[in-house]
Design a protein around this motif. Sequence first.
Motif, mmCIF file in Angstrom:
data_model
loop_
_atom_site.group_PDB
_atom_site.id
_atom_site.type_symbol
_atom_site.label_atom_id
_atom_site.label_comp_id
_atom_site.label_asym_id
_atom_site.label_seq_id
_atom_site.Cartn_x
_atom_site.Cartn_y
_atom_site.Cartn_z
ATOM 1 N N TYR A 79 7.768 -10.831 9.879
ATOM 2 C CA TYR A 79 7.708 -9.371 9.960
ATOM 3 C C TYR A 79 7.158 -8.915 11.315
ATOM 4 C CZ TYR A 79 6.554 -4.545 8.798
ATOM 5 O OH TYR A 79 6.460 -3.179 8.790
ATOM 6 N N LEU A 80 6.242 -9.653 11.853
ATOM 7 C CA LEU A 80 5.662 -9.277 13.140
ATOM 8 C C LEU A 80 6.531 -9.684 14.322
ATOM 9 C CD1 LEU A 80 1.912 -10.175 12.585
ATOM 10 C CD2 LEU A 80 2.921 -7.902 12.722
ATOM 11 N N PHE A 81 7.119 -10.879 14.273
ATOM 12 C CA PHE A 81 7.754 -11.446 15.462
ATOM 13 C C PHE A 81 9.259 -11.641 15.376
ATOM 14 C CE2 PHE A 81 3.366 -13.165 15.449
ATOM 15 C CZ PHE A 81 2.930 -12.549 16.612
ATOM 16 N N SER A 82 9.930 -11.150 14.348
ATOM 17 C CA SER A 82 11.378 -11.378 14.263
ATOM 18 C C SER A 82 12.088 -10.666 15.410
ATOM 19 C CB SER A 82 11.924 -10.915 12.918
ATOM 20 O OG SER A 82 11.919 -9.517 12.823
ATOM 21 N N PRO A 83 13.197 -11.241 15.878
ATOM 22 C CA PRO A 83 13.841 -10.708 17.076
ATOM 23 C C PRO A 83 14.409 -9.292 16.933
ATOM 24 C CG PRO A 83 14.955 -12.699 16.298
ATOM 25 C CD PRO A 83 13.817 -12.444 15.392
ATOM 26 N N ARG A 84 14.903 -8.924 15.781
ATOM 27 C CA ARG A 84 15.512 -7.607 15.630
ATOM 28 C C ARG A 84 14.650 -6.634 14.830
ATOM 29 N NH1 ARG A 84 21.689 -6.553 14.893
ATOM 30 N NH2 ARG A 84 21.497 -7.733 16.787
ATOM 31 N N HIS A 85 14.016 -7.105 13.757
ATOM 32 C CA HIS A 85 13.275 -6.231 12.865
ATOM 33 C C HIS A 85 11.770 -6.329 13.037
ATOM 34 C CE1 HIS A 85 17.003 -5.528 10.717
ATOM 35 N NE2 HIS A 85 17.177 -6.832 10.631
ATOM 36 N N GLY A 86 11.305 -7.133 13.971
ATOM 37 C CA GLY A 86 9.882 -7.381 14.107
ATOM 38 C C GLY A 86 9.097 -6.152 14.539
ATOM 39 N N LEU A 87 7.925 -6.013 13.992
ATOM 40 C CA LEU A 87 7.075 -4.868 14.283
ATOM 41 C C LEU A 87 6.660 -4.847 15.750
ATOM 42 C CD1 LEU A 87 5.709 -2.490 12.843
ATOM 43 C CD2 LEU A 87 3.743 -3.964 12.510
ATOM 44 N N ILE A 88 6.256 -5.971 16.286
ATOM 45 C CA ILE A 88 5.809 -6.032 17.678
ATOM 46 C C ILE A 88 6.978 -5.815 18.628
ATOM 47 C CG2 ILE A 88 4.836 -7.588 19.416
ATOM 48 C CD1 ILE A 88 3.057 -8.707 17.203
ATOM 49 N N VAL A 89 8.125 -6.408 18.332
ATOM 50 C CA VAL A 89 9.293 -6.267 19.199
ATOM 51 C C VAL A 89 9.768 -4.821 19.247
ATOM 52 C CG1 VAL A 89 11.701 -6.964 19.492
ATOM 53 C CG2 VAL A 89 9.990 -8.648 18.866
ATOM 54 N N THR A 90 9.803 -4.146 18.110
ATOM 55 C CA THR A 90 10.261 -2.757 18.101
ATOM 56 C C THR A 90 9.267 -1.833 18.806
ATOM 57 O OG1 THR A 90 9.329 -2.446 15.893
ATOM 58 C CG2 THR A 90 11.658 -3.003 16.034
ATOM 59 N N ARG A 91 7.985 -2.114 18.672
ATOM 60 C CA ARG A 91 6.984 -1.292 19.382
ATOM 61 C C ARG A 91 7.100 -1.483 20.884
ATOM 62 N NH1 ARG A 91 2.134 0.190 15.894
ATOM 63 N NH2 ARG A 91 3.301 0.752 14.041
ATOM 64 N N LEU A 92 7.289 -2.709 21.347
ATOM 65 C CA LEU A 92 7.442 -2.951 22.777
ATOM 66 C C LEU A 92 8.703 -2.283 23.313
ATOM 67 C CD1 LEU A 92 6.360 -6.690 23.086
ATOM 68 C CD2 LEU A 92 5.103 -4.669 23.853
ATOM 69 N N ALA A 93 9.773 -2.319 22.538
ATOM 70 C CA ALA A 93 11.023 -1.684 22.976
ATOM 71 C C ALA A 93 10.874 -0.172 23.055
ATOM 72 C CB ALA A 93 12.159 -2.056 22.023
ATOM 73 N N ALA A 111 13.627 -12.849 1.754
ATOM 74 C CA ALA A 111 13.196 -11.736 2.596
ATOM 75 C C ALA A 111 12.855 -12.214 3.999
ATOM 76 C CB ALA A 111 11.996 -11.041 1.958
ATOM 77 N N THR A 112 12.249 -13.377 4.091
ATOM 78 C CA THR A 112 11.924 -13.942 5.401
ATOM 79 C C THR A 112 13.195 -14.276 6.165
ATOM 80 O OG1 THR A 112 9.915 -14.880 4.447
ATOM 81 C CG2 THR A 112 10.610 -15.742 6.570
ATOM 82 N N ALA A 113 14.155 -14.874 5.497
ATOM 83 C CA ALA A 113 15.426 -15.195 6.158
ATOM 84 C C ALA A 113 16.165 -13.935 6.583
ATOM 85 C CB ALA A 113 16.298 -16.031 5.220
ATOM 86 N N TYR A 114 16.079 -12.872 5.787
ATOM 87 C CA TYR A 114 16.718 -11.602 6.148
ATOM 88 C C TYR A 114 16.121 -11.033 7.433
ATOM 89 C CZ TYR A 114 18.148 -6.743 6.017
ATOM 90 O OH TYR A 114 18.656 -5.527 6.352
ATOM 91 N N LEU A 115 14.835 -11.176 7.608
ATOM 92 C CA LEU A 115 14.195 -10.680 8.826
ATOM 93 C C LEU A 115 14.583 -11.491 10.054
ATOM 94 C CD1 LEU A 115 10.593 -9.933 7.542
ATOM 95 C CD2 LEU A 115 12.327 -8.269 8.218
ATOM 96 N N LEU A 116 14.944 -12.750 9.864
ATOM 97 C CA LEU A 116 15.229 -13.623 10.998
ATOM 98 C C LEU A 116 16.693 -13.627 11.412
ATOM 99 C CD1 LEU A 116 12.952 -16.647 10.065
ATOM 100 C CD2 LEU A 116 12.525 -14.835 11.743
ATOM 101 N N THR A 117 17.614 -13.241 10.536
ATOM 102 C CA THR A 117 19.026 -13.254 10.894
ATOM 103 C C THR A 117 19.757 -12.126 10.185
ATOM 104 O OG1 THR A 117 21.020 -14.602 11.013
ATOM 105 C CG2 THR A 117 19.651 -14.898 9.075
ATOM 106 N N ASP A 118 20.885 -11.735 10.734
ATOM 107 C CA ASP A 118 21.723 -10.709 10.119
ATOM 108 C C ASP A 118 22.990 -11.297 9.504
ATOM 109 O OD1 ASP A 118 19.990 -8.668 10.713
ATOM 110 O OD2 ASP A 118 20.943 -8.227 12.631
ATOM 111 N N ARG A 119 23.226 -12.573 9.694
ATOM 112 C CA ARG A 119 24.413 -13.222 9.144
ATOM 113 C C ARG A 119 24.103 -13.833 7.786
ATOM 114 N NH1 ARG A 119 27.993 -16.078 13.593
ATOM 115 N NH2 ARG A 119 28.315 -14.257 14.909
ATOM 116 N N PHE A 120 24.965 -13.560 6.832
ATOM 117 C CA PHE A 120 24.732 -14.006 5.463
ATOM 118 C C PHE A 120 24.814 -15.520 5.333
ATOM 119 C CE2 PHE A 120 26.018 -14.595 0.982
ATOM 120 C CZ PHE A 120 24.886 -14.061 0.400
#
Length: 84
Positions: A61-75, A7-16
């Motif tokens: 979950y908080l800081f991932s580049p695409r799915h991160g909670l903080i990143v999506t809120r800032l965007a 799950a952690t790896a899924y949050l950090l990348t989209d490539r299998f």
Amino acid sequence: MLIIPGATAYLLTDRFGRMLVLAPTISALCAIIGLYFTYYLDTASGGMVVLVQGTALAMAYLFSPRHGLIVTRLASQRRKLAPA
């Protein structure tokens, strides 16, 4: 110890392919860090390893580049403030 690294790896990348490399790496690092804490804090090893993995998942979950909670809120705030 089976689900959290994936799950952690899924949050950090989209490539299998990257996910297949990243998940065991995260698991090994969390196991080493957890065993280190176990030795110095005199705690149970299994629980400490899972606690370190949970911390890694929370950070991803908080800081991932695409799915991160903080990143999506800032965007979303930037979209609201952008002139139309």
